[in-house]
Design an enzyme around this catalytic site. Structure first.
Site, PDB file in Angstrom:
ATOM      1  N   LYS A  65       0.823  -1.216   0.000  1.00 22.64           N
ATOM      2  CA  LYS A  65       0.000   0.000   0.000  1.00 22.64           C
ATOM      3  C   LYS A  65       0.859   1.269   0.000  1.00 22.64           C
ATOM      4  O   LYS A  65       0.650   2.174  -0.809  1.00 22.64           O
ATOM      5  CB  LYS A  65      -0.945   0.007   1.198  1.00 22.64           C
ATOM      6  N   ASN A  79      -5.572   2.159  -1.697  1.00 21.29           N
ATOM      7  CA  ASN A  79      -5.901   0.732  -1.842  1.00 21.29           C
ATOM      8  C   ASN A  79      -6.591   0.452  -3.175  1.00 21.29           C
ATOM      9  O   ASN A  79      -6.908  -0.686  -3.479  1.00 21.29           O
ATOM     10  CB  ASN A  79      -6.777   0.221  -0.678  1.00 21.29           C
ATOM     11  N   ASP A  91     -10.856   2.363   2.141  1.00 17.70           N
ATOM     12  CA  ASP A  91     -10.955   1.738   3.469  1.00 17.70           C
ATOM     13  C   ASP A  91     -11.796   2.587   4.424  1.00 17.70           C
ATOM     14  O   ASP A  91     -12.626   2.062   5.168  1.00 17.70           O
ATOM     15  CB  ASP A  91      -9.561   1.531   4.079  1.00 17.70           C
ATOM     16  N   GLY A 116      -1.470   2.899  11.712  1.00 14.67           N
ATOM     17  CA  GLY A 116      -1.009   2.495  10.384  1.00 14.67           C
ATOM     18  C   GLY A 116      -1.920   3.068   9.299  1.00 14.67           C
ATOM     19  O   GLY A 116      -2.718   3.978   9.556  1.00 14.67           O
ATOM     20  N   ALA A 118      -4.560   1.838   7.790  1.00 10.97           N
ATOM     21  CA  ALA A 118      -6.001   1.697   8.014  1.00 10.97           C
ATOM     22  C   ALA A 118      -6.494   2.721   9.034  1.00 10.97           C
ATOM     23  O   ALA A 118      -7.562   3.323   8.861  1.00 10.97           O
ATOM     24  CB  ALA A 118      -6.314   0.280   8.487  1.00 10.97           C
TER      25      ALA A 118
END
Ligand code: NDP
Length: 256
Positions: A65, A79, A91, A116, A118
């Protein structure tokens, strides 16, 4: 190019993305294909131009990513990539759609665990689409500090009371506890774990035992896939079609 898509990652034999997107194409009666590109990190540089030429679009998952975002010069998490090099991360919106369908719009004091990619996408979605008071705690504080903004408070310790806690760490993938002992989960109404395998994580178990309603990340996975399709198509599905796509993907996963 003719309706060719894939997920790019490395060591991703477990991925559910082909199953999900193939279920979408069947439901939409489209003769499109969605495959897997399993590419080692040291070959990514050389392979990216081929992927852009060969596919109408692709998803990106671990561990590529951040590298793909850098190579495309994107100043945001990535993503989803289109063949012309446009990119986005679905996401955050995937999380928000799934959380909202289960618990309503995130509100009050919301704690994000992890810092991170996400976690950044989730923080961005919460910032853009809700009035929640957003906190972030990560075991490596420096990374949480990088997420600080006028809407996001980085905590050195997870102290205080929260209405909602969202686990965006990868602890739990192998059965580890994501929430530190010092985090008080009493009074938390909703606990969401982005992890979808295992279906129930130690974080979810702990939160549930403290009285929270809990949810894992499988719905987010499906909603982020729907949002990727919308990105490639350049327009959103109607609410009805979105719901049908969600249902057929969840059915395909459950029958797997
Ligand atoms: P990153 O590798 O970018 O970040 C991992 C984060 O987890 C870091 O903050 C790291 O902390 C933290 N962490 C890892 N192990 C532990 C541990 N034992 N205890 C506490 N913190 C830990 O991963 P991503 O942000 O890309 O993904 C995070 C999770 O979200 C993954 O499990 C992934 O599967 C899931 N995910 C689910 C999606 C869905 O659709 N449901 C979509 C995207 C992600 P540190 O900085 O200190 O290393």
């Amino acid at each position: 190019m003719s309706g060719k898509y894939c997920v790019l990652g490395y060591g991703i034999g477990y991925t559910l993305s082909p199953l999900i997107h193939t279920a979408f194409y069947e439901r939409l009666r489209e003769a499109k294909a969605y495959g897997v590109e399993d590419i080692p990190p040291d070959e990514l540089d050389a392979e990216l131009p081929r992927l852009l030429a060969e596919y109408d679009g692709f998803n990106v998952t671990k561990p590529h990513k951040e590298s793909v975002a850098k190579m495309l010069g994107a100043g945001h998490p990535v993503n989803t990539v289109a063949s012309d090099g446009r990119s986005t991360s679905t996401d955050g919106i995937g999380f928000l759609l799934d959380y909202t369908s289960a618990f309503g719009t995130p509100a009050g004091r919301v704690l994000i665990l992890g810092a991170g990619g996400a976690a950044k996408s989730v923080a961005e979605a919460l910032t853009e689409h809700t009035d929640a008071e957003i906190f972030v705690y990560n075991r490596t504080y420096e990374k949480a500090a990088q997420m600080r903004s006028d809407r996001v408070t980085a905590l050195t310790e997870p102290s205080g009371k929260f209405d909602s806690v969202i686990n965006c760490t990868s602890a739990g993938l192998k059965g580890e506890q994501a929430s530190p002992d010092s985090l008080d989960l009493s009074g938390v109404r909703y606990a969401y774990d982005l992890i979808y395998s295992p279906a129930v994580t130690p974080f979810m178990r702990r939160a549930e035992s403290e009285g929270a309603k809990v949810r894992g990340g499988i719905g987010m996975l499906v909603y982020q896939a729907i949002a990727s399709q919308e990105f490639w198509r350049g327009k959103p599905f109607s609410e009805n079609v979105r719901r049908e796509l969600y249902d057929c993907a969840v059915k395909a996963i459950s029958e797997k």
